[in-house]
Design a protein around this motif. Structure first.
Motif, PDB file in Angstrom:
ATOM      1  N   SER A   1      -3.812   9.093  -7.815  1.00 57.41           N
ATOM      2  CA  SER A   1      -4.376   7.825  -7.339  1.00 57.41           C
ATOM      3  C   SER A   1      -3.801   7.442  -5.976  1.00 57.41           C
ATOM      4  O   SER A   1      -4.445   6.703  -5.214  1.00 57.41           O
TER       5      SER A   1
ATOM      6  N   ARG B   1      -3.664   9.225  -3.555  1.00 61.24           N
ATOM      7  CA  ARG B   1      -4.502   9.836  -2.496  1.00 61.24           C
ATOM      8  C   ARG B   1      -5.442   8.809  -1.879  1.00 61.24           C
ATOM      9  O   ARG B   1      -5.878   8.966  -0.742  1.00 61.24           O
ATOM     10  N   ASP B   2      -5.781   7.784  -2.654  1.00 57.66           N
ATOM     11  CA  ASP B   2      -6.681   6.751  -2.126  1.00 57.66           C
ATOM     12  C   ASP B   2      -5.914   5.575  -1.531  1.00 57.66           C
ATOM     13  O   ASP B   2      -6.499   4.537  -1.217  1.00 57.66           O
TER      14      ASP B   2
ATOM     15  N   LYS C   1      -4.257   5.532   1.501  1.00 59.58           N
ATOM     16  CA  LYS C   1      -3.989   6.369   2.666  1.00 59.58           C
ATOM     17  C   LYS C   1      -3.364   5.551   3.784  1.00 59.58           C
ATOM     18  O   LYS C   1      -3.202   4.343   3.686  1.00 59.58           O
TER      19      LYS C   1
ATOM     20  N   TYR D   1      -6.498   1.125   2.025  1.00 57.83           N
ATOM     21  CA  TYR D   1      -5.955   1.048   0.665  1.00 57.83           C
ATOM     22  C   TYR D   1      -6.788   0.069  -0.154  1.00 57.83           C
ATOM     23  O   TYR D   1      -7.615  -0.666   0.392  1.00 57.83           O
ATOM     24  N   TYR D   2      -6.577   0.075  -1.456  1.00 61.90           N
ATOM     25  CA  TYR D   2      -7.285  -0.855  -2.344  1.00 61.90           C
ATOM     26  C   TYR D   2      -6.420  -2.088  -2.581  1.00 61.90           C
ATOM     27  O   TYR D   2      -5.191  -2.015  -2.597  1.00 61.90           O
TER      28      TYR D   2
ATOM     29  N   TRP E   1      -8.194   3.443 -11.585  1.00 62.10           N
ATOM     30  CA  TRP E   1      -8.489   4.653 -10.807  1.00 62.10           C
ATOM     31  C   TRP E   1      -8.812   5.811 -11.739  1.00 62.10           C
ATOM     32  O   TRP E   1      -9.788   6.527 -11.533  1.00 62.10           O
TER      33      TRP E   1
ATOM     34  N   ARG F   1     -16.143  11.296  -4.883  1.00 64.14           N
ATOM     35  CA  ARG F   1     -15.154  10.363  -4.306  1.00 64.14           C
ATOM     36  C   ARG F   1     -15.819   9.032  -3.956  1.00 64.14           C
ATOM     37  O   ARG F   1     -15.262   7.971  -4.189  1.00 64.14           O
TER      38      ARG F   1
ATOM     39  N   ARG G   1     -15.036   5.345  -5.588  1.00 60.17           N
ATOM     40  CA  ARG G   1     -14.787   4.155  -4.769  1.00 60.17           C
ATOM     41  C   ARG G   1     -15.714   3.001  -5.185  1.00 60.17           C
ATOM     42  O   ARG G   1     -15.260   1.868  -5.354  1.00 60.17           O
TER      43      ARG G   1
END
Lengths: 256, 192
Positions: free
Chosen positions: B44, B46-47, B49, B53-54, B68, B120, B124
């Motif tokens: 997780s 990896r997302d 970055k 970001y979330y 995720w 991917r 998202r």
């Protein structure tokens, strides 16, 4: 071979054979008779403004199991096994100049979920409203109105934001019923759809998204017990694999 | 084809506030899988970055990892958004549209589904539908991350995951425009 209007009308008046996939509307200009197990889904394409004028679109529905919150996919060899259910409905607009056009789709009785919608020509639905969509039931002998959809392609937003693409829904049951005036039997069978939101289902890859109609009643979410039951069934079912599962027994869903 | 799908996916997200409150995260435990919590956290990340970001106000890293992983399973097609596993394999589940189309067109769709970029993008959109916002960091922040030790950078992202006012240059959230018309500008006059 040329068919006279009389013969054509007689042929069309004959109950249509059950179709696993319904992609052609039944013309409203000629008498329509439903087979005993059939109902009809009535949808409209509405073009109320300059942005939607001249735009075409397609919407699709899939057979649905509200108790499991999942779509019912067409079983393997359904045709060979004489399955009479409809699993896929796809309605496309035709006359881009019309302010309003109706599509009557003859389907087998059952529950359906709005699967996806595609603004523009081509008729290929690439999205999937699997996170949250709308479900409705079509009983045998009923003409069930889903609502109207309007196609927008690259419309300008009032706030100057990015171009707008969408197929919003609207509700005009009185107009829809009036559109069946030339067919008293269909008009008598007309029923505004009892739409419910919160209908999710297995996502199928292309463009996963949601179609939220905020004012609708919603399906109750699955309880932990229901989820556990489905999970237990999954344990005894054949595992997912990267190809057709030849051992899978076709599921013939009875018409309720 | 994948590029077109990604473009369509991005259409469903814009900086406007959502018309409908996103649903609360499901309370269903993630189905048993080979992934340990450590592996899920690693994946997780990896997302999260250097460039984006979330964020979900009040959320923790554990909330993020859980959503995720669920969204990863949903995008793979091995779990329904309702929280149940998919019972049986059936090609018509993978894409009824492809099954209906058949032939070359069906093959093109099937190819797009298998594409990692599409998966991917769908992961998202799944996270965004659950209320996660995507925050783009500023150029200055991005440069700073290059010199920051990994643990410090990870701590920064973990802190920002649940921040009320995340640091960044833009915040993008899921919207419901496809189903409900936003306010539109005056339409051009009809063509003669």
């Amino acid at each position: 071979m040329r068919l006279s209007p009389f013969i054509l009308a007689a042929l069309l008046a004959t109950p249509a054979a059950a179709q696993l996939s319904v992609t052609k509307p039944t013309p409203l200009e000629l008498p329509v008779t439903m087979a005993p197990h059939q109902g009809a889904l009535l949808v409209a394409f509405r073009r109320p403004d300059g942005w939607s004028a001249g735009k075409s679109g397609t919407i699709a529905f899939a057979r649905y199991d509200p108790a499991r919150h999942d779509m019912i996919a067409r079983p393997k060899d359904a045709k060979k096994n004489g399955d009479t259910n409809t699993y896929w409905i796809q309605a496309s607009s035709k006359d881009r100049k019309a302010a309003l056009e109706y599509r009557l789709m003859l389907v087998s009785a059952g529950d359906y979920v709005l699967y996806g919608a595609a603004p523009g020509p081509g008729g290929m639905v690439m999205n999937s409203f699997c996170y949250n969509s709308v479900t409705l039931r079509v009983n045998a002998g009923e003409v069930v109105y889903f609502g109207d959809v309007t196609t927008y392609i690259a419309a300008k937003r009032a706030d100057g934001g990015p171009f707008y693409f969408g197929m919003p829904w609207s509700w005009h049951p009185d107009e829809a019923k009036a559109a069946l005036a030339s067919q008293p039997a269909l008009q008598a069978a007309f029923k505004p759809g009892e739409l419910k939101g919160g209908a999710s289902y297995s996502c199928s890859g292309q463009m996963m998204t949601a179609y939220d109609l905020p004012d609708l009643p919603r399906l109750p979410p699955l309880t932990p017990e229901e989820k556990a039951k489905i999970a237990a069934e999954a344990l005894v079912a054949p595992p997912r694999q990267a190809g057709p599962n030849t051992a899978q027994t076709p599921i013939l869903v009875p018409v309720r | 084809m994948p590029a077109l799908l990604v473009a369509l996916l991005l259409q469903a997200a814009d900086p406007a506030p959502p018309a409908v409150a996103p649903p609360a995260t499901t309370d269903t435990p993630v189905p048993a899988s080979a992934d340990s919590p450590e592996e899920i956290a690693k994946d997780s990340a990896r997302d999260l970055k250097d460039s984006r970001y979330y964020n979900k106000p009040g959320a923790t890293r554990a909330d993020y990892d859980k959503d995720w992983q669920e969204c990863r399973l949903i995008a793979r097609g091995s779990r329904t958004p309702g929280g149940s596993p998919v019972v049986v394999y059936n090609p018509a589940i993978i894409s009824p549209a492809a099954a209906a189309a058949g032939g070359l067109l069906g093959g093109l769709i099937a190819g797009a589904i298998a594409d990692g970029e599409t998966r991917r993008a769908n992961r998202r959109s799944c996270l965004m539908y659950r209320g996660w916002r995507v925050v783009e960091v500023t150029d200055a922040q991005e440069k700073l991350f290059l010199t920051m030790p990994d643990p410090e950078r990870e701590a920064w992202f973990n802190r920002m995951l649940g921040a009320e006012n995340p640091d960044g240059k833009s915040v993008t959230r899921w919207n419901n425009d496809f189903a409900v018309t936003p306010a539109l500008a005056a339409a051009p006059p009809p063509k003669p």
